[in-house]
Scaffold this motif. Structure first.
Motif, PDB file in Angstrom:
ATOM      1  N   LEU A  81     -86.855 -33.493   0.913  1.00 49.43           N
ATOM      2  CA  LEU A  81     -85.632 -33.257   1.666  1.00 49.43           C
ATOM      3  C   LEU A  81     -84.787 -32.180   0.998  1.00 49.43           C
ATOM      4  O   LEU A  81     -84.791 -32.020  -0.223  1.00 49.43           O
ATOM      5  N   HIS A  82     -84.070 -31.447   1.829  1.00 48.87           N
ATOM      6  CA  HIS A  82     -83.065 -30.516   1.325  1.00 48.87           C
ATOM      7  C   HIS A  82     -81.898 -30.536   2.303  1.00 48.87           C
ATOM      8  O   HIS A  82     -82.090 -30.397   3.513  1.00 48.87           O
ATOM      9  N   PHE A  83     -80.717 -30.742   1.787  1.00 50.10           N
ATOM     10  CA  PHE A  83     -79.537 -30.869   2.625  1.00 50.10           C
ATOM     11  C   PHE A  83     -78.732 -29.572   2.589  1.00 50.10           C
ATOM     12  O   PHE A  83     -78.497 -28.998   1.527  1.00 50.10           O
ATOM     13  N   THR A  84     -78.331 -29.120   3.768  1.00 52.22           N
ATOM     14  CA  THR A  84     -77.511 -27.920   3.878  1.00 52.22           C
ATOM     15  C   THR A  84     -76.342 -28.197   4.808  1.00 52.22           C
ATOM     16  O   THR A  84     -76.362 -29.127   5.614  1.00 52.22           O
ATOM     17  N   LEU A  85     -75.321 -27.377   4.693  1.00 50.03           N
ATOM     18  CA  LEU A  85     -74.199 -27.462   5.615  1.00 50.03           C
ATOM     19  C   LEU A  85     -74.582 -26.781   6.921  1.00 50.03           C
ATOM     20  O   LEU A  85     -75.164 -25.701   6.932  1.00 50.03           O
ATOM     21  N   THR A  86     -74.278 -27.419   8.037  1.00 53.18           N
ATOM     22  CA  THR A  86     -74.507 -26.823   9.343  1.00 53.18           C
ATOM     23  C   THR A  86     -73.174 -26.703  10.071  1.00 53.18           C
ATOM     24  O   THR A  86     -72.184 -27.319   9.677  1.00 53.18           O
ATOM     25  N   VAL A  87     -73.171 -25.912  11.116  1.00 51.11           N
ATOM     26  CA  VAL A  87     -71.931 -25.715  11.870  1.00 51.11           C
ATOM     27  C   VAL A  87     -71.708 -26.924  12.762  1.00 51.11           C
ATOM     28  O   VAL A  87     -72.329 -27.084  13.804  1.00 51.11           O
TER      29      VAL A  87
END
Length: 275
Positions: A116-122
């Protein structure tokens, strides 16, 4: 360190320890919150428990070793924390639909579960309405069970007469769903109940909250719009990661203000205990 960096640091820690022990205390330190709170948010965001994620990653890596090395199967099993080749074979077959020995000998298809890799999304284009309340201690009575999901406890409470018993008490309070946490197998420790200030009621369990502060999120809409699910998604996907509030280690509450199957309409509140 913000929330996104913290949860990615947890993933880094897990990946570095797939061949060893995962320490809940270390995860709590990285996330700066109790492990139970992290576990609840992880399930809400990903749809699986951390334990299930670890299991899938271990068996994904084990499949690479089975297919591409000459290591003994028992050594691969021990490498990824299985105490016997039989236990490893059962878990491996459950994930990959093929036994390790068959994979090594043939061309069986394997399942790959990426890290898993978590990123900020709009997100957050539409507003979220919430308010903060402070409550003195209060008690909820009802039926508490651990089932594969929270909905399982509702089924138990209907079948054993608990919901009918609480309805006849005519307290005027809405039905509540208390989520105490998730097991490593994804099961949900959940209570169906009502807030109640009287004496103990025969046949019903009780849970008393201490004085605490709550974030309250309200939403409503058609039943087929998954109102409750989208509220949870936005709380853990948008609000809490960017908020100054930290979830306290107490059961969260779903409040069913209106749930009309005939009109296919609901009005709910999700209450999050915070520090």
């Amino acid at each position: 360190m913000d929330w996104t960096n913290r949860i990615n640091a947890v993933v880094d820690y897990v990946e570095a320890n797939l061949r060893g022990e995962i320490d809940p205390g270390e995860i709590s330190r990285i996330m700066a919150c109790p492990y139970n709170v992290f576990q609840r948010s992880f399930v809400q965001i990903t749809g699986i428990t951390l334990g299930e994620y670890v299991r899938r990653r271990k068996l994904t890596c084990a499949a690479v070793d089975v297919k591409n090395t000459e290591d003994k199967l028992i050594d691969i099993a021990m490498k990824y924390g299985y105490e016997s080749s039989d236990a490893f074979t059962v878990a491996f077959k459950r994930l990959h639909d093929a036994a390790p020995a068959a994979v090594r000998k043939g061309t069986a298809e394997l399942k790959f579960h990426a890290r898993l890799h978590f990123t900020l999304t709009v997100k957050g284009v539409s507003e979220m309405n919430y308010h903060v309340v402070e409550r003195e201690p209060f008690t909820v009575i009802g039926r508490r069970r651990t089932t594969p999901d929270g909905g399982g406890t509702w089924g138990v409470a209907r079948e054993d007469g608990s919901i009918e018993q609480m309805t006849k008490m005519e307290t005027g309070n809405p039905f509540l769903g208390l989520c105490f946490g998730f097991g490593e197998d994804g099961s949900n420790d959940y209570m169906v109940g009502i807030e109640y200030g009287g004496d103990a009621v025969e046949g019903l369990e009780s849970y008393t909250y201490p004085a605490s502060k709550w974030l309250v999120f309200a939403d409503e809409g058609a039943l087929d719009q998954n109102v409750l699910g989208r509220t949870w998604d936005r709380i853990y996907g948008e609000f809490l990661p960017q908020s100054e509030y930290k979830q306290a280690d107490l059961p969260t509450i779903e409040s069913y203000l209106v749930w009309d199957n005939e009109k296919k309409f609901c009005k709910i509140e999700v209450r999050i205990p915070v520090e």
